[in-house]
Structures are given as C-alpha cells and as structure tokens.
Design a protein around this motif. Sequence first.
Motif, PDB file in Angstrom:
ATOM      1  N   ASP A   1      25.563  19.523 -15.147  1.00 30.67           N
ATOM      2  CA  ASP A   1      25.633  19.037 -16.467  1.00 30.67           C
ATOM      3  C   ASP A   1      24.346  18.250 -17.099  1.00 30.67           C
ATOM      4  N   MET A   2      23.379  18.069 -16.023  1.00 33.62           N
ATOM      5  CA  MET A   2      22.338  17.006 -16.226  1.00 33.62           C
ATOM      6  C   MET A   2      20.961  17.797 -16.707  1.00 33.62           C
ATOM      7  N   VAL A   3      20.934  19.151 -16.490  1.00 32.60           N
ATOM      8  CA  VAL A   3      19.728  19.956 -16.658  1.00 32.60           C
ATOM      9  C   VAL A   3      19.645  19.989 -18.074  1.00 32.60           C
ATOM     10  N   GLY A   4      18.279  19.685 -18.708  1.00 32.07           N
ATOM     11  CA  GLY A   4      17.974  19.804 -19.886  1.00 32.07           C
ATOM     12  C   GLY A   4      18.412  18.674 -20.862  1.00 32.07           C
ATOM     13  N   ARG A   5      18.957  17.697 -20.183  1.00 32.93           N
ATOM     14  CA  ARG A   5      19.633  16.435 -21.190  1.00 32.93           C
ATOM     15  C   ARG A   5      18.449  15.147 -20.834  1.00 32.93           C
ATOM     16  N   SER A   6      18.219  14.457 -21.584  1.00 25.70           N
ATOM     17  CA  SER A   6      17.204  13.304 -21.654  1.00 25.70           C
ATOM     18  C   SER A   6      17.994  12.146 -20.996  1.00 25.70           C
ATOM     19  N   ASP A   7      17.097  11.340 -20.549  1.00 20.10           N
ATOM     20  CA  ASP A   7      17.485  10.055 -19.846  1.00 20.10           C
ATOM     21  C   ASP A   7      18.625   9.379 -20.928  1.00 20.10           C
ATOM     22  N   ALA A   8      18.142   9.131 -22.264  1.00 18.60           N
ATOM     23  CA  ALA A   8      19.036   8.521 -23.109  1.00 18.60           C
ATOM     24  C   ALA A   8      20.103   9.091 -23.217  1.00 18.60           C
ATOM     25  N   GLU A   9      20.370  10.432 -23.247  1.00 19.77           N
ATOM     26  CA  GLU A   9      21.954  11.153 -23.303  1.00 19.77           C
ATOM     27  C   GLU A   9      22.543  10.928 -21.990  1.00 19.77           C
ATOM     28  N   LEU A  10      21.747  10.764 -20.886  1.00 17.35           N
ATOM     29  CA  LEU A  10      22.772  10.652 -19.732  1.00 17.35           C
ATOM     30  C   LEU A  10      23.025   9.311 -19.450  1.00 17.35           C
ATOM     31  N   PHE A  11      22.060   8.528 -19.870  1.00 17.15           N
ATOM     32  CA  PHE A  11      22.236   6.877 -19.207  1.00 17.15           C
ATOM     33  C   PHE A  11      22.271   5.709 -20.545  1.00 17.15           C
ATOM     34  N   GLY A  12      22.167   6.255 -21.651  1.00 19.33           N
ATOM     35  CA  GLY A  12      22.138   5.296 -22.808  1.00 19.33           C
ATOM     36  C   GLY A  12      20.546   4.898 -22.888  1.00 19.33           C
ATOM     37  N   ASP A  13      20.350   4.274 -24.122  1.00 18.96           N
ATOM     38  CA  ASP A  13      19.125   3.830 -24.336  1.00 18.96           C
ATOM     39  C   ASP A  13      18.493   2.926 -23.578  1.00 18.96           C
ATOM     40  N   GLU A  14      19.026   1.818 -23.437  1.00 19.29           N
ATOM     41  CA  GLU A  14      18.520   0.645 -22.798  1.00 19.29           C
ATOM     42  C   GLU A  14      18.253   1.141 -21.523  1.00 19.29           C
ATOM     43  N   LEU A  15      19.017   1.899 -20.609  1.00 13.54           N
ATOM     44  CA  LEU A  15      18.476   2.180 -19.362  1.00 13.54           C
ATOM     45  C   LEU A  15      17.231   3.184 -19.456  1.00 13.54           C
ATOM     46  N   ALA A  16      17.333   4.209 -20.382  1.00 13.08           N
ATOM     47  CA  ALA A  16      16.145   5.185 -20.445  1.00 13.08           C
ATOM     48  C   ALA A  16      15.024   4.231 -20.796  1.00 13.08           C
ATOM     49  N   ALA A  17      15.125   3.450 -21.617  1.00 12.31           N
ATOM     50  CA  ALA A  17      13.734   2.834 -21.950  1.00 12.31           C
ATOM     51  C   ALA A  17      13.160   2.102 -20.713  1.00 12.31           C
ATOM     52  N   ARG A  18      14.091   1.684 -19.684  1.00 17.73           N
ATOM     53  CA  ARG A  18      13.841   1.025 -18.396  1.00 17.73           C
ATOM     54  C   ARG A  18      12.741   2.141 -17.713  1.00 17.73           C
ATOM     55  N   PHE A  19      13.510   3.317 -17.683  1.00 13.75           N
ATOM     56  CA  PHE A  19      12.912   4.467 -16.912  1.00 13.75           C
ATOM     57  C   PHE A  19      11.738   4.849 -17.614  1.00 13.75           C
ATOM     58  N   ALA A  20      11.462   4.941 -18.705  1.00 11.35           N
ATOM     59  CA  ALA A  20      10.278   5.092 -19.310  1.00 11.35           C
ATOM     60  C   ALA A  20       9.190   4.261 -19.172  1.00 11.35           C
ATOM     61  N   ALA A  21       9.666   2.660 -18.972  1.00  9.66           N
ATOM     62  CA  ALA A  21       8.584   2.004 -18.894  1.00  9.66           C
ATOM     63  C   ALA A  21       8.122   2.018 -17.549  1.00  9.66           C
ATOM     64  N   ASP A  22       8.921   2.301 -16.616  1.00  8.70           N
ATOM     65  CA  ASP A  22       8.592   2.366 -15.030  1.00  8.70           C
ATOM     66  C   ASP A  22       7.508   3.865 -15.340  1.00  8.70           C
ATOM     67  N   ASP A  23       7.849   4.825 -15.727  1.00  8.51           N
ATOM     68  CA  ASP A  23       6.908   6.016 -15.806  1.00  8.51           C
ATOM     69  C   ASP A  23       5.708   5.539 -16.284  1.00  8.51           C
ATOM     70  N   ALA A  24       5.576   4.955 -17.574  1.00  8.73           N
ATOM     71  CA  ALA A  24       4.315   4.308 -17.806  1.00  8.73           C
ATOM     72  C   ALA A  24       3.612   3.704 -17.101  1.00  8.73           C
ATOM     73  N   ALA A  25       4.131   2.598 -16.499  1.00 11.24           N
ATOM     74  CA  ALA A  25       3.297   2.009 -15.539  1.00 11.24           C
ATOM     75  C   ALA A  25       2.686   2.674 -14.158  1.00 11.24           C
ATOM     76  N   VAL A  26       3.426   3.602 -14.013  1.00 11.92           N
ATOM     77  CA  VAL A  26       2.890   4.471 -12.786  1.00 11.92           C
ATOM     78  C   VAL A  26       1.840   5.379 -13.169  1.00 11.92           C
ATOM     79  N   ARG A  27       2.037   5.886 -14.382  1.00 12.36           N
ATOM     80  CA  ARG A  27       0.890   6.732 -14.989  1.00 12.36           C
ATOM     81  C   ARG A  27      -0.401   5.961 -15.146  1.00 12.36           C
ATOM     82  N   VAL A  28      -0.185   4.610 -15.721  1.00 14.80           N
ATOM     83  CA  VAL A  28      -1.424   4.053 -16.039  1.00 14.80           C
ATOM     84  C   VAL A  28      -2.212   3.260 -14.881  1.00 14.80           C
ATOM     85  N   THR A  29      -1.327   2.751 -13.916  1.00 17.89           N
ATOM     86  CA  THR A  29      -1.982   2.148 -12.846  1.00 17.89           C
ATOM     87  C   THR A  29      -2.001   3.015 -11.661  1.00 17.89           C
TER      88      THR A  29
END
Length: 85
Positions: A1-29
């Motif tokens: 039931d996780m396939v096709g769902r966003s991090d925000a849908e699965l974990f809520g906005d706060e945790l999804a924002a943390r995941f996105a920040a980590d992704d962005a840091a890895v992409r940049v650095t």
Amino acid sequence: DMVGRSDAELFGDELAARFAADDAAVRVTGEPVRREETFTHAGREYTFLSAKFRLPDGSVGGVGTDLTERKAAERAVAESEERFR
C-alpha cells in the motif's frame, strides 16, 4: 500500500519535509547522509537507520534498516539491569 504514494501521504508533512531536506543535501553536496530516525506512523513508534547517497545519474538512493525491535530489546535489558542494581 506504499507504492505510488508520496512521503507526505505515508508519513505526514513534518517527516516528509525532513526526508526532502536530506535528499536535497545529498543532491547538492554529493555527500551521503546517515542518521537514526525515530518517528510515529499509524500509531506506532519506529526507529530506522537511514542512509542516503547520490547515484551516478544525480538522483538520490536510500536504504532504511528497521531498528525498532532491537531498540526495544536494548531498553528492556537496560531496565532489567537497573532493577538489579
């Protein structure tokens, strides 16, 4: 039931924002990110060791290891040791 769902849908906005920040840091650095994260999902607390890394095409890959049971066992041992001191 996780396939096709966003991090925000699965974990809520706060945790999804943390995941996105980590992704962005890895992409940049290009530097990997490794952290132990505790969060609540569907009324249950989980602890994961998460590692994120940049792939050759510039996208971000990740691996999560569920530490929930291990952490519960460690707490039980610590509580038991404390009782017998």
